[in-house]
Write an enzyme that holds these catalytic residues in place. Structure first.
Site, short mmCIF file in Angstrom:
data_model
loop_
_atom_site.label_atom_id
_atom_site.label_comp_id
_atom_site.label_asym_id
_atom_site.label_seq_id
_atom_site.Cartn_x
_atom_site.Cartn_y
_atom_site.Cartn_z
CG ASP A 1 149.26 45.56 -3.98
OD1 ASP A 1 149.57 46.18 -2.95
OD2 ASP A 1 149.52 45.99 -5.13
CD GLU B 1 147.30 48.29 -0.39
OE1 GLU B 1 147.99 49.30 -0.15
OE2 GLU B 1 147.31 47.72 -1.49
#
Length: 716
Positions: A385, A438
């Site tokens: 993330d 990401e």
């Protein structure tokens, strides 16, 4: 000792030689009497005040002994923790000091073990700035006075073996910082925790027997970028609210397998105190969230998915952590996991702290954590993330609120080194595992090997795949326009092919795109309910045929109209046959099932996802028609023709350049069973020997409204 500031309590407590024998000391606050018990020996320890008891034994050496401690209402007998040598070896300490302990969870934290013939639990914690560390637990009534831990030298590790303590024990560390203030802290390396809002760590000892041998033996057979990869993203607590890990194992694998997805991606499962963070503010990096069950219960779920042929990807959050005073923040009284400079420590967007990626022990904590999930829980992939927030020192910072790197640049060199080390370590140790970034910027080489240096001078970050945020943003923007206006935004759908092979991409329609006022996927499209569903179906057909892997968030597979709620989960009720529009939602669900089935059976759609030779535009410039047509090709050159019509009108006699032959439709998102208008193509469409659009033949098609069609060569 009483102030919790002694660095070596074992030098005072326990048995020590003295003139004429052995002196045994025990610190037992609130005890009325302490008695040493050994074979053929029973000796009272004399009280010396403040809970200290001692006795002189006229023996040449101390025998293995136990202490019988009498309190107001009971007598407790057990082995003395202070008669044991350290349970951590020199190699462990050396690797911890070097920041290279790839199995850190086996050295630090709490671990049930047999030490010197006695069963108990070893507690070990890294707290280099502490004046002293004590163990406080449920069995000590959260008073750490009687269990001070010893420092194991320059590594900053504190250790204590406590006999008789086993799985299920709740505990914390009572840490005295450099300022003399005592703080109660959860164990950063705890492998189990209490259910929030309780915050203690819990001793755990896995008894799970895995049954996924076949999956684990073959998951590395085909590299992920040359294999089918269709991901169903979900939030475990809300997918079926009220179900725990074991109950989910009864329904989730069957549902995902029925729809044909190859993998699930789980929003963070590591321990987090606040449900509203969806798991992205982690306090317990080594413990599965306890709301849904024990660590072995989570293993049971992963095992069930593997036995159903479903891979498991887990969201992993090494970019930042929350400021809760019982967790990682200022862990030993000083910045430890976070940088000391607040301009690097504070994350301006999320009110959290960033990790100090330049500190070897912190980097080790995170690298080992990535390995831990893959090895201990058989996780098949880590979706990392917020990578962009790690890579740039000025991320969301203004003017002088950030500090340049040693070369005056904005790149976070420590974060780059950490990501490279993490990826290299995971790929070396865990065959078949994929890491996914990401990353929302144009950073060069996110999915390039770490030893390959790009034009910016950095080696690749070493990820296997990267979320294509540009494609997601542009394509969702396109379908949000009225069809009459889409011709002005045609390049938003074609631009992705300019850079499609610059990285190894995943096309994500994730949870982030269906919350906070962004609306659900079907609701992003204009028009009435039929047009909205038709647009979603056409879009999914386009997405599944576009180069790159694909990811779809739960609820979008059946055209949920409302935004996702982490409290309520998907709107399953719209599939109930008693609901008047249930057929509309079931139609989209059936399309997703068929998309995945045809996708898995068609190598052209996945075999050359990272090879520019696997894609050819047929017509990428039909902006007036809102049409996109291209070929996908497998390694043998076998083509699939993909045509999307994002106009609400039927386009008759639509001419496209084509290889010679006969085409047979294999998917049409406008079929009646999907909720479409039923405009079908003939079973066989023969090309005409008329050159067109640079190709030797022409194929003439009827394009259904707001629909995508796939055709393959007819071998009959």
């Amino acid at each position: 000792m009483l102030a919790g500031e002694h660095h070596d309590p074992h030098s005072v407590l326990g048995a020590h030689p003295e003139k004429g024998g052995v002196r045994v000391r025990a610190l037992k606050p609130y005890a009325k009497r302490v008695t040493l018990v050994a074979d053929g020996l029973r000796a009272e320890l004399e009280p010396e005040g403040d809970g200290l008891f001692s006795a002189h034994l006229p023996l040449a050496a101390a025998p293995p002994y136990r202490l019988a401690v009498t309190y107001d209402s009971a007598e407790v007998t057990g082995d003395d923790p202070y008669r044991f040598l350290p349970s951590l070896g020199e190699l462990d300490l050396h690797l911890i000091g070097e920041g290279r302990h790839e199995e850190l969870w086996k050295a630090l934290g709490s671990r049930v073990m047999t030490h010197d013939g006695v069963t108990g639990t070893r507690f070990a914690v890294w707290a280099p700035n502490a004046r002293g560390v004590r163990l406080a637990a449920d069995f000590t009534y959260w008073d750490g006075t009687s269990l001070p831990m010893r420092s194991l030298g320059a590594t900053g590790v504190w250790e204590l073996f406590v006999p008789g303590v086993g799985a299920g024990t709740a505990y914390k560390y009572e840490i005295t910082g450099p300022d003399g203030h005592r703080r109660m802290k959860a164990d950063p390396m705890a492998r189990a925790t209490e259910v929030p809002p309780a915050t203690a760590s819990v001793v755990t000892d896995s008894a799970y027997t895995w049954r996924d041998e076949e999956w684990m033996a073959h998951r590395a057979d085909v590299p992920v970028h040359r294999a089918p990869f269709s991901v169903y993203e979900l939030h475990l607590p809300s997918w079926r609210p009220g179900l725990g890990y074991r109950e989910l194992a009864d329904v989730l694998p069957a549902y995902v397998k029925d729809l044909g997805f190859t993998h699930v991606e789980l929003m963070p499962v590591a321990g987090h105190p606040f449900s509203g963070s969806w798991g992205y503010q982690v306090t317990s990096y080594y413990a599965p969230m306890p709301r849904l069950g024990s660590p072995d219960d989570f293993r049971f779920l992963v095992d069930a998915l593997h036995r159903a042929g479903i891979g498991v990807i887990m969201d992993w959050v090494p970019a930042h952590f929350p400021k809760d005073d019982w967790a990682l923040a200022r862990f030993d009284g000083e910045p430890l996991y976070e940088p000391a400079d607040p301009r690097r420590a504070e994350h301006p967007d999320w009110g959290t702290l960033e990790f100090d990626f330049g500190r070897t022990e912190v980097r080790n904590f995170l690298v080992a954590n990535a390995v831990y999930w893959c090895e201990d829980f058989h996780i098949d992939g880590l979706r990392v993330d917020a990578v962009a927030s790690m890579l740039y020192l000025d991320y969301s910072r203004e003017g002088g609120d950030w500090v340049p790197n040693a070369y005056g640049g904005r790149e976070n060199l420590d974060a780059v080194a950490f990501l490279q080390e993490m990826n290299a370590t995971v790929y070396r140790r865990c065959p078949g595992v994929v890491t996914i970034a990401e990353e929302s910027t144009a950073w060069d080489g996110v999915t390039r090997a770490t030893h390959h240096v790009g034009h910016t001078g950095f080696g690749g970050l070493g990820f296997g795949l990267k979320w294509n945020m540009g494609w997601m943003h542009d394509s969702l923007g396109y379908i949000g326009h009225e069809p009459v206006h889409r011709k002005y935004h045609h390049d938003e759908m074609t631009f992705s092919m300019v850079y499609a092979y610059s990285e190894n991409y995943v096309l994500p329609i994730s949870h982030d795109e269906v919350v906070h006022g962004k609306r659900a996927l079907v609701s992003k499209a204009p028009g009435d309910w039929w047009q909205q569903r038709a647009t979603e179906r056409a879009y999914l057909g386009f997405m599944w045929s576009h180069p790159g892997k694909q990811l779809l968030f739960m609820g979008q597979e059946f055209a949920q109209g409302g935004e996702w709620s982490y409290e309520a989960g998907p709107d399953w009720w719209v599939l109930d046959p008693g609901y008047e529009a249930s057929a509309d939602h079931r139609g989209v669900q059936e399309l997703v099932r068929d998309l995945n089935a045809v996708y898995a059976a068609t190598p052209a759609l996945w075999q050359r996802d990272t090879d520019p030779g696997g894609f050819e535009w047929v017509d990428g410039g039909a902006s007036e028609d809102n049409v996109f047509a291209f070929l996908r090709l497998d390694t043998a050159g076998e083509p699939l023709l993909c045509v999307s019509n994002f106009s609400p009108v039927v386009r008759h006699d639509y001419r496209l350049g084509s290889p010679a032959g006969v085409w047979a439709p294999v998917l049409n998102t406008d079929e009646l069973r999907y909720g479409g208008s039923g405009v079908l193509l003939p079973d066989h469409v023969k090309t005409e020997p008329t050159p067109y659009q640079g190709r030797p033949h022409t194929v003439v098609l009827t394009l259904p409204p707001l629909a995508t069609v796939w055709l393959r060569p007819d071998s009959a």
